[in-house]
Motif scaffolding. Structure first.
Motif, PDB file in Angstrom:
ATOM      1  N   LEU A  51       0.836  -1.189   0.000  1.00  0.00           N
ATOM      2  CA  LEU A  51       0.000   0.000   0.000  1.00  0.00           C
ATOM      3  C   LEU A  51       0.876   1.245   0.000  1.00  0.00           C
ATOM      4  O   LEU A  51       1.818   1.340   0.764  1.00  0.00           O
ATOM      5  N   GLU A  52       0.540   2.159  -0.849  1.00  0.00           N
ATOM      6  CA  GLU A  52       1.266   3.423  -0.911  1.00  0.00           C
ATOM      7  C   GLU A  52       0.762   4.328   0.204  1.00  0.00           C
ATOM      8  O   GLU A  52      -0.430   4.402   0.469  1.00  0.00           O
ATOM      9  N   GLU A  53       1.663   5.015   0.848  1.00  0.00           N
ATOM     10  CA  GLU A  53       1.277   5.930   1.917  1.00  0.00           C
ATOM     11  C   GLU A  53       0.540   7.150   1.380  1.00  0.00           C
ATOM     12  O   GLU A  53      -0.264   7.743   2.061  1.00  0.00           O
ATOM     13  N   ASP A  54       0.803   7.525   0.124  1.00  0.00           N
ATOM     14  CA  ASP A  54       0.233   8.757  -0.410  1.00  0.00           C
ATOM     15  C   ASP A  54      -1.030   8.528  -1.242  1.00  0.00           C
ATOM     16  O   ASP A  54      -1.348   9.316  -2.111  1.00  0.00           O
ATOM     17  N   VAL A  55      -1.771   7.455  -0.967  1.00  0.00           N
ATOM     18  CA  VAL A  55      -2.999   7.199  -1.706  1.00  0.00           C
ATOM     19  C   VAL A  55      -4.009   8.286  -1.366  1.00  0.00           C
ATOM     20  O   VAL A  55      -4.311   8.536  -0.207  1.00  0.00           O
ATOM     21  N   GLU A  56      -4.497   8.947  -2.402  1.00  0.00           N
ATOM     22  CA  GLU A  56      -5.506   9.978  -2.216  1.00  0.00           C
ATOM     23  C   GLU A  56      -6.871   9.357  -2.497  1.00  0.00           C
ATOM     24  O   GLU A  56      -7.121   8.854  -3.594  1.00  0.00           O
ATOM     25  N   CYS A  57      -7.739   9.360  -1.503  1.00  0.00           N
ATOM     26  CA  CYS A  57      -9.064   8.771  -1.668  1.00  0.00           C
ATOM     27  C   CYS A  57      -9.927   9.652  -2.562  1.00  0.00           C
ATOM     28  O   CYS A  57      -9.855  10.883  -2.482  1.00  0.00           O
ATOM     29  N   PRO A  58     -10.737   9.020  -3.410  1.00  0.00           N
ATOM     30  CA  PRO A  58     -11.605   9.794  -4.307  1.00  0.00           C
ATOM     31  C   PRO A  58     -12.642  10.599  -3.524  1.00  0.00           C
ATOM     32  O   PRO A  58     -13.133  10.166  -2.486  1.00  0.00           O
TER      33      PRO A  58
END
Length: 193
Positions: A51-58
């Protein structure tokens, strides 16, 4: 990574496979072509994606949500169609981190039709990611869902899945058929949670 996956699958010796020959379109609700499915006690993970730490949720305005029964007597699954384009593995990261789910596995014709309709009405693209990955296996293609559920339904476009390597799968929003696509292509996607 693909060679390690194939080695692991070969060592396990139990895997579902779908044949390449699918000369005619399947009946609604049937499998595309013939399929061989062996009981699988435990499926090897498709890919070890962190999992990427910088995932931006929609944002809500970038999504469409729906709930569908998977089969009579089975529970109800929740889905979200995300309009923002991502690569397959990045889309899976979003599904896992933001919805605590996976890219959608599809196990019936009725769910495939409903997801196609929503994706067509809510995206301006001809394809969306679903959670299937295919890899060559002997003279056939090994198909599996990223959420490790049973491979018991398929709706491939004629000539697919592609046997030439490891591919991710998209759902065509025009006809509901599935295609093999390079995993790095950026598409909208469907999460199941």
């Amino acid at each position: 990574m693909p060679s390690r996956l194939l080695l692991a699958l070969a060592l396990l010796g139990s895997a579902g496979a779908c044949r390449l020959a699918a000369p005619e379109a399947p009946e609604p609700g049937s499998w595309a072509g013939t399929a061989e499915v062996a009981p699988v006690a435990e499926v090897t993970p498709v890919a070890e994606v962190t999992l990427e730490e910088d995932v931006e949720c929609p944002r809500d305005e970038e999504t469409a949500r729906l709930s569908l029964p998977e089969a009579p007597g089975a529970g109800t699954n929740r889905y979200v169609v995300v309009r923002r384009c991502r690569s397959f593995h990045r889309a899976e990261d979003v599904c896992r981190r933001c919805y605590r789910g996976h890219l959608a596995s599809i196990h019936s014709h009725s769910v495939n039709v409903r997801l196609r309709r929503v994706a067509r009405s809510r995206t301006n693209r001809g394809q969306v990611w679903i959670g299937a990955i295919t890899s060559p296996l002997c003279r056939s293609v090994f198909c599996q869902w990223i959420d490790r559920t049973l491979w018991n339904y398929a709706h491939w476009l004629r000539g697919y899945p592609t046997p030439a390597g490891t591919f991710c799968t998209s759902l065509c929003t025009a006809n509901g058929r599935w295609r093999s696509v390079h995993c790095g292509v950026r598409l909208p996607f469907v999460c199941k949670y």
